[in-house]
Design a protein around this motif. Structure first.
Motif, PDB file in Angstrom:
ATOM      1  N   ALA A  89       0.828  -1.209   0.000  1.00  0.00           N
ATOM      2  CA  ALA A  89       0.000   0.000   0.000  1.00  0.00           C
ATOM      3  C   ALA A  89       0.861   1.258   0.000  1.00  0.00           C
ATOM      4  N   ARG A  90       1.990   1.193   0.690  1.00  0.00           N
ATOM      5  CA  ARG A  90       2.872   2.367   0.749  1.00  0.00           C
ATOM      6  C   ARG A  90       3.595   2.594  -0.574  1.00  0.00           C
ATOM      7  N   ASN A  91       3.843   1.516  -1.311  1.00  0.00           N
ATOM      8  CA  ASN A  91       4.674   1.609  -2.508  1.00  0.00           C
ATOM      9  C   ASN A  91       3.903   1.518  -3.813  1.00  0.00           C
ATOM     10  N   GLY A  92       2.598   1.240  -3.750  1.00  0.00           N
ATOM     11  CA  GLY A  92       1.825   1.062  -4.965  1.00  0.00           C
ATOM     12  C   GLY A  92       0.618   1.963  -4.991  1.00  0.00           C
ATOM     13  N   PRO A  93      -0.359   1.623  -5.844  1.00  0.00           N
ATOM     14  CA  PRO A  93      -1.601   2.423  -5.898  1.00  0.00           C
ATOM     15  C   PRO A  93      -2.469   2.110  -4.683  1.00  0.00           C
ATOM     16  N   PRO A  94      -2.517   2.988  -3.675  1.00  0.00           N
ATOM     17  CA  PRO A  94      -3.079   2.613  -2.371  1.00  0.00           C
ATOM     18  C   PRO A  94      -4.516   3.034  -2.108  1.00  0.00           C
ATOM     19  N   HIS A  95      -5.193   3.608  -3.076  1.00  0.00           N
ATOM     20  CA  HIS A  95      -6.432   4.295  -2.750  1.00  0.00           C
ATOM     21  C   HIS A  95      -7.544   3.355  -2.281  1.00  0.00           C
ATOM     22  N   THR A  96      -7.532   2.123  -2.754  1.00  0.00           N
ATOM     23  CA  THR A  96      -8.554   1.160  -2.364  1.00  0.00           C
ATOM     24  C   THR A  96      -7.889  -0.152  -1.986  1.00  0.00           C
ATOM     25  N   VAL A  97      -8.243  -0.681  -0.802  1.00  0.00           N
ATOM     26  CA  VAL A  97      -7.729  -1.980  -0.383  1.00  0.00           C
ATOM     27  C   VAL A  97      -8.916  -2.879  -0.065  1.00  0.00           C
ATOM     28  N   VAL A  98      -8.734  -4.182  -0.279  1.00  0.00           N
ATOM     29  CA  VAL A  98      -9.799  -5.154  -0.070  1.00  0.00           C
ATOM     30  C   VAL A  98      -9.291  -6.291   0.804  1.00  0.00           C
ATOM     31  N   ASP A 124      -9.398   3.565   1.203  1.00  0.00           N
ATOM     32  CA  ASP A 124     -10.745   3.044   1.414  1.00  0.00           C
ATOM     33  C   ASP A 124     -10.646   1.533   1.572  1.00  0.00           C
ATOM     34  N   LEU A 125     -11.304   0.997   2.606  1.00  0.00           N
ATOM     35  CA  LEU A 125     -11.256  -0.437   2.880  1.00  0.00           C
ATOM     36  C   LEU A 125     -12.606  -1.072   2.569  1.00  0.00           C
ATOM     37  N   PHE A 126     -12.549  -2.162   1.796  1.00  0.00           N
ATOM     38  CA  PHE A 126     -13.723  -2.969   1.509  1.00  0.00           C
ATOM     39  C   PHE A 126     -13.404  -4.403   1.944  1.00  0.00           C
ATOM     40  N   ALA A 127     -14.304  -5.005   2.702  1.00  0.00           N
ATOM     41  CA  ALA A 127     -14.120  -6.372   3.178  1.00  0.00           C
ATOM     42  C   ALA A 127     -15.317  -7.207   2.755  1.00  0.00           C
ATOM     43  N   ALA A 128     -15.081  -8.514   2.572  1.00  0.00           N
ATOM     44  CA  ALA A 128     -16.167  -9.373   2.123  1.00  0.00           C
ATOM     45  C   ALA A 128     -15.952 -10.798   2.603  1.00  0.00           C
ATOM     46  N   ASP A 129     -17.060 -11.482   2.845  1.00  0.00           N
ATOM     47  CA  ASP A 129     -17.021 -12.888   3.234  1.00  0.00           C
ATOM     48  C   ASP A 129     -18.338 -13.531   2.810  1.00  0.00           C
ATOM     49  N   GLY A 167      -5.896  -1.271  -5.156  1.00  0.00           N
ATOM     50  CA  GLY A 167      -4.430  -1.222  -5.100  1.00  0.00           C
ATOM     51  C   GLY A 167      -3.840  -2.418  -4.397  1.00  0.00           C
ATOM     52  N   VAL A 168      -4.483  -2.871  -3.321  1.00  0.00           N
ATOM     53  CA  VAL A 168      -4.004  -4.011  -2.531  1.00  0.00           C
ATOM     54  C   VAL A 168      -5.184  -4.920  -2.240  1.00  0.00           C
ATOM     55  N   LEU A 169      -5.019  -6.189  -2.586  1.00  0.00           N
ATOM     56  CA  LEU A 169      -6.067  -7.182  -2.359  1.00  0.00           C
ATOM     57  C   LEU A 169      -5.511  -8.291  -1.471  1.00  0.00           C
ATOM     58  N   MET A 170      -5.945  -8.303  -0.211  1.00  0.00           N
ATOM     59  CA  MET A 170      -5.585  -9.377   0.709  1.00  0.00           C
ATOM     60  C   MET A 170      -6.626 -10.481   0.582  1.00  0.00           C
ATOM     61  N   ALA A 171      -6.175 -11.702   0.337  1.00  0.00           N
ATOM     62  CA  ALA A 171      -7.093 -12.828   0.197  1.00  0.00           C
ATOM     63  C   ALA A 171      -6.632 -13.944   1.125  1.00  0.00           C
ATOM     64  N   ASN A 172      -7.211 -13.969   2.307  1.00  0.00           N
ATOM     65  CA  ASN A 172      -6.859 -15.021   3.265  1.00  0.00           C
ATOM     66  C   ASN A 172      -7.772 -16.223   3.010  1.00  0.00           C
ATOM     67  N   LEU A 218      -8.024  -5.278 -10.023  1.00  0.00           N
ATOM     68  CA  LEU A 218      -6.875  -4.522  -9.529  1.00  0.00           C
ATOM     69  C   LEU A 218      -6.577  -3.322 -10.416  1.00  0.00           C
ATOM     70  N   ALA A 219      -6.056  -2.280  -9.793  1.00  0.00           N
ATOM     71  CA  ALA A 219      -5.533  -1.142 -10.543  1.00  0.00           C
ATOM     72  C   ALA A 219      -4.198  -1.529 -11.165  1.00  0.00           C
ATOM     73  N   PRO A 220      -3.765  -0.853 -12.226  1.00  0.00           N
ATOM     74  CA  PRO A 220      -2.423  -1.115 -12.757  1.00  0.00           C
ATOM     75  C   PRO A 220      -1.375  -0.989 -11.647  1.00  0.00           C
ATOM     76  N   GLY A 221      -0.504  -1.973 -11.542  1.00  0.00           N
ATOM     77  CA  GLY A 221       0.491  -1.986 -10.481  1.00  0.00           C
ATOM     78  C   GLY A 221      -0.018  -2.520  -9.169  1.00  0.00           C
ATOM     79  N   GLY A 222      -1.294  -2.945  -9.132  1.00  0.00           N
ATOM     80  CA  GLY A 222      -1.879  -3.460  -7.894  1.00  0.00           C
ATOM     81  C   GLY A 222      -1.348  -4.830  -7.526  1.00  0.00           C
ATOM     82  N   SER A 223      -1.552  -5.201  -6.269  1.00  0.00           N
ATOM     83  CA  SER A 223      -0.997  -6.450  -5.742  1.00  0.00           C
ATOM     84  C   SER A 223      -2.081  -7.334  -5.126  1.00  0.00           C
ATOM     85  N   LEU A 224      -1.923  -8.626  -5.334  1.00  0.00           N
ATOM     86  CA  LEU A 224      -2.742  -9.655  -4.716  1.00  0.00           C
ATOM     87  C   LEU A 224      -1.859 -10.436  -3.747  1.00  0.00           C
TER      88      LEU A 224
END
Length: 271
Positions: A89-98, A124-129, A167-172, A218-224
């Motif tokens: 998030a600090r190094n990439g496109p951080p505006h939206t995280v999931v 902005d944080l979006f969570a889902a289950d 920008g960042v997608l956490m998938a546990n 994901l946004a360009p440069g985003g991470s999963l």
């Protein structure tokens, strides 16, 4: 709790097989408002109810995260996923995280805490289950953070407006192979939802589904970022590269944790 009572509770817990009996006795004593309530809490723990369900919370990355019966209890090893997500998030496109497969919402909550103070404004944080009990728990934990929680199957739960903006997608995602579920400790096997544990024949069923769909979100440069077992490194790396990601592995021996990280280039693959 008086010393004699602490000793008595510790003996009961130790006899029931609780490894950290004295620590648990102190926590239960602090949670109880009366001797009768303490007796009830101890009885539940001795019967095998996970300590976190008895207390109503779990400690994760210095935060007290509310949990309730039927919700996956956050594991300490998942701190590596949060730390890697914060770096992304600090190094990439951080505006939206999931936070996908969010359970109690612990990872999203911890990520916002990690970024607070050094990342202005917070993303902005979006969570889902898929589990309605988990969604209710996550909403309670994320209340006041500005985060939004949705119910549904993976990306189907997310609002269409964030497609292509994450920008960042956490998938546990669950990553225990189906045949190993029966070998898990009874606290997990008998109390936590199977949907949060069972990852299919090789443990990567949901990881594959997530990696296949993520590039379009994901946004360009985003991470999963996907938590995996150490023996799943080759397969998880292939899952990411086959779906157009640059893949790398983060590993913490101290936490016994492994995270597979895929990053998109400056343009998505069109999926």
């Amino acid at each position: 709790m008086p010393a004699f009572e602490l000793e008595a509770v510790t003996r009961q817990l130790r006899a029931a097989g609780c490894v950290f009996a004295e620590d648990e006795a102190r926590l239960l004593g602090s949670a109880a408002g009366s001797p009768g309530e303490l007796a009830g809490l101890v009885a539940r723990r001795v019967a095998g109810t996970p300590l976190e369900y008895v207390l109503g919370w779990a400690e994760f990355m210095g935060l007290r995260v509310g949990v309730r019966p039927g919700v996956f209890v956050p594991r300490q090893r998942s701190a590596l996923l949060v730390e890697e997500a914060a770096a992304a998030a600090r190094n990439g496109p951080p505006h939206t995280v999931v936070d996908l497969c969010c359970g109690s919402g612990a990872l999203g909550l911890a990520l916002l805490a990690e970024l607070a103070g050094g990342h202005d404004p917070l993303p902005d944080l979006f969570a889902a289950d898929i589990d309605p009990v988990a969604v209710g728990c996550a909403r309670a934990n994320l209340a006041g953070t500005g985060g939004s929680v949705y119910q549904g199957d993976l990306f189907d739960a997310l609002p269409p407006g964030i497609r292509g903006r994450i920008g960042v997608l956490m998938a546990n995602t669950p990553y225990v192979p189906s045949e190993y579920i029966a070998r898990m400790p009874p606290e997990a096997r008998d109390h936590e939802p199977a949907t949060a544990l069972d990852g299919g024949p090789d443990g990567l069923d949901l990881a594959r589904r997530t990696a296949a769909t993520a590039p379009a979100w994901l946004a360009p440069g985003g991470s999963l970022l996907i938590e995996i077992g150490v023996d799943q490194i080759p397969s998880a790396t292939a899952v990411l590269t086959d779906n157009g990601f640059r893949a790398r592995i983060a590993r913490s021996a101290e936490l016994d944790a492994t995270v597979a990280i895929g990053t998109l280039g400056t343009a998505t693959s069109g999926r």
